[in-house]
Design a protein around this motif. Structure first.
Motif, mmCIF file in Angstrom:
data_model
loop_
_atom_site.group_PDB
_atom_site.id
_atom_site.type_symbol
_atom_site.label_atom_id
_atom_site.label_comp_id
_atom_site.label_asym_id
_atom_site.label_seq_id
_atom_site.Cartn_x
_atom_site.Cartn_y
_atom_site.Cartn_z
ATOM 1 N N LEU A 32 3.021 2.990 -2.650
ATOM 2 C CA LEU A 32 1.837 2.535 -2.056
ATOM 3 C C LEU A 32 1.490 2.031 -3.109
ATOM 4 O O LEU A 32 -0.220 1.059 -3.342
ATOM 5 C CB LEU A 32 0.473 3.145 -1.769
ATOM 6 N N ARG A 33 1.722 1.338 -4.263
ATOM 7 C CA ARG A 33 1.218 0.274 -5.366
ATOM 8 C C ARG A 33 1.522 -0.540 -5.393
ATOM 9 O O ARG A 33 2.589 -1.273 -4.633
ATOM 10 C CB ARG A 33 1.966 0.938 -6.782
ATOM 11 N N PRO A 34 0.858 -1.413 -4.760
ATOM 12 C CA PRO A 34 0.359 -3.136 -4.377
ATOM 13 C C PRO A 34 1.634 -3.757 -5.256
ATOM 14 O O PRO A 34 2.207 -5.003 -4.661
ATOM 15 C CB PRO A 34 -1.251 -3.511 -4.210
ATOM 16 N N ASN A 35 1.811 -4.156 -6.375
ATOM 17 C CA ASN A 35 2.488 -4.129 -7.439
ATOM 18 C C ASN A 35 3.887 -4.424 -7.183
ATOM 19 O O ASN A 35 4.103 -5.196 -8.389
ATOM 20 C CB ASN A 35 1.574 -4.694 -8.616
ATOM 21 N N SER A 36 4.420 -3.210 -6.269
ATOM 22 C CA SER A 36 5.703 -2.515 -6.697
ATOM 23 C C SER A 36 6.406 -3.357 -6.273
ATOM 24 O O SER A 36 5.898 -3.619 -5.281
ATOM 25 C CB SER A 36 5.764 -1.259 -6.512
ATOM 26 N N TYR A 86 7.107 -1.916 -2.507
ATOM 27 C CA TYR A 86 6.102 -1.622 -2.296
ATOM 28 C C TYR A 86 6.168 -1.419 -0.235
ATOM 29 O O TYR A 86 6.809 -1.778 0.101
ATOM 30 C CB TYR A 86 4.946 -2.257 -1.665
ATOM 31 N N LEU A 87 5.558 -0.311 0.192
ATOM 32 C CA LEU A 87 5.967 0.206 1.503
ATOM 33 C C LEU A 87 6.790 0.252 1.461
ATOM 34 O O LEU A 87 7.503 0.852 3.218
ATOM 35 C CB LEU A 87 4.768 -0.544 2.469
#
Length: 174
Positions: free
Chosen positions: A88-92, A95-96
């Motif tokens: 859930l890390r947006p900059n990963s 992500y998702l």
């Protein structure tokens, strides 16, 4: 301990390094120094025990947001579960994305869950017992969740869901 990074950066499966003899074996299941050496947050605030009587039970997908975001080390000590994490890390770059692994009392494997990862599991056996080592205290105001059957995540649970709490079944879809 034997650390294997999952396809989601920062999340690891952790296998025990058994020292066996005619009595059985000895293995370390947690060592703050070994965790820190590979960049894993080794703090322990709580150790939680969870018991599930019914095969197919789903718990999750839970996480806490700052200032109480938490890491978890999950181990199944009785029976078997299918354990799932969601980045859930947006900059990963993942992500998702999600990753699932079978944790059993027989394989002694654990899953390290980084901060800002949703976490949940499904019991594959009746009478499954799980130990959570958690880096932060439970903080209700920081608790969040994802729907276990969110179509955006498309998690393929191995069994039909037999039990789930009203709370876990009511998280919003993404």
């Amino acid at each position: 301990m034997i650390f294997n990074e999952t396809p989601l950066a920062g999340a690891y499966t952790v296998d025990v390094d058994k020292k066996a003899d005619n009595r059985g074996f000895f293995a370390r299941s947690f060592c703050a120094q070994e965790f820190a050496e590979i960049g894993i947050k080794p703090e322990v605030a709580q150790i939680n025990l969870c018991y599930n009587g019914t095969k197919g039970t789903v718990r999750g997908m839970h996480y806490q947001v700052p200032p109480a975001s938490e890491t978890k080390l999950i181990r199944c000590t009785r029976g078997a579960i299918y354990d799932v994490i969601v980045d859930l890390r947006p900059n990963s770059p993942t992500y998702l994305k999600h990753f699932g692994v079978e944790l059993t009392a027989d394989n002694f494997r654990a899953l390290y869950v980084p901060e800002m990862f949703g976490h949940g599991y499904q019991t594959l056996t009746p009478e499954a017992e799980i130990i959570y080592v958690v880096s932060e205290f439970y903080t209700p105001g920081c608790e969040r969740g994802l729907r276990y059957n969110d179509p955006v995540l498309n998690i393929q649970w191995p069994l039909p869901v037999s039990l789930i709490s009203d709370k876990d079944n009511s998280w919003d879809f993404l």
